[in-house]
Design a protein around this motif. Structure first.
Motif, short mmCIF file in Angstrom:
data_model
loop_
_atom_site.label_atom_id
_atom_site.label_comp_id
_atom_site.label_asym_id
_atom_site.label_seq_id
_atom_site.Cartn_x
_atom_site.Cartn_y
_atom_site.Cartn_z
N HIS A 21 23.63 12.96 16.63
CA HIS A 21 23.03 11.78 15.86
C HIS A 21 23.45 10.54 16.72
CE1 HIS A 21 21.56 14.40 12.62
NE2 HIS A 21 22.71 14.78 12.83
N THR A 23 23.01 6.39 17.20
CA THR A 23 22.61 5.21 16.46
C THR A 23 23.07 4.07 17.46
OG1 THR A 23 23.21 6.01 14.43
CG2 THR A 23 23.00 3.66 14.62
N LEU A 49 29.61 1.64 10.03
CA LEU A 49 28.29 2.57 10.22
C LEU A 49 28.91 4.00 9.96
CD1 LEU A 49 25.29 2.98 10.99
CD2 LEU A 49 26.36 3.59 13.29
N SER A 53 27.27 6.46 6.68
CA SER A 53 26.80 7.68 6.89
C SER A 53 27.52 8.60 6.33
CB SER A 53 26.57 7.85 8.39
OG SER A 53 27.97 7.93 9.00
#
Length: 88
Positions: A21, A23, A49, A53
């Motif tokens: 993943h 970002t 972040l 998450s």
């Protein structure tokens, strides 16, 4: 021979069973010239972040395990670069 960064990233990204993943955060202004301050700021942004998450997803969010992964331009570009860098 030596492996380039792009080749190494491609080997990891194309590994079976690996899910990544990624970002992209907004860019940071490096105008202050203090690399330690910039690194500390980047680390704080990344940690915030990661903390956000770590919260459980909303109940309405579902993932179809049979869904095909989405291709992205960066992945396609990395594949082309790795293929052109490989000896034939």
């Amino acid at each position: 021979g030596e492996t380039s960064l792009l080749e190494s990233v491609w080997q990891v990204a194309s590994a079976d069973g690996l899910v990544a993943h990624v970002t992209a955060l907004p860019s940071m202004n490096a105008g202050s010239g203090d690399r330690r301050e910039l690194a500390h700021g980047a680390q704080n942004r990344i940690q915030r972040l990661l903390d956000a998450s770590a919260a459980p997803p909303p109940a309405a969010a579902t993932v179809d395990p049979q869904a095909e992964p989405l291709a992205c331009a960066a992945t396609a570009a990395a594949a082309r670069a790795a293929a052109s860098a490989s000896p034939r």
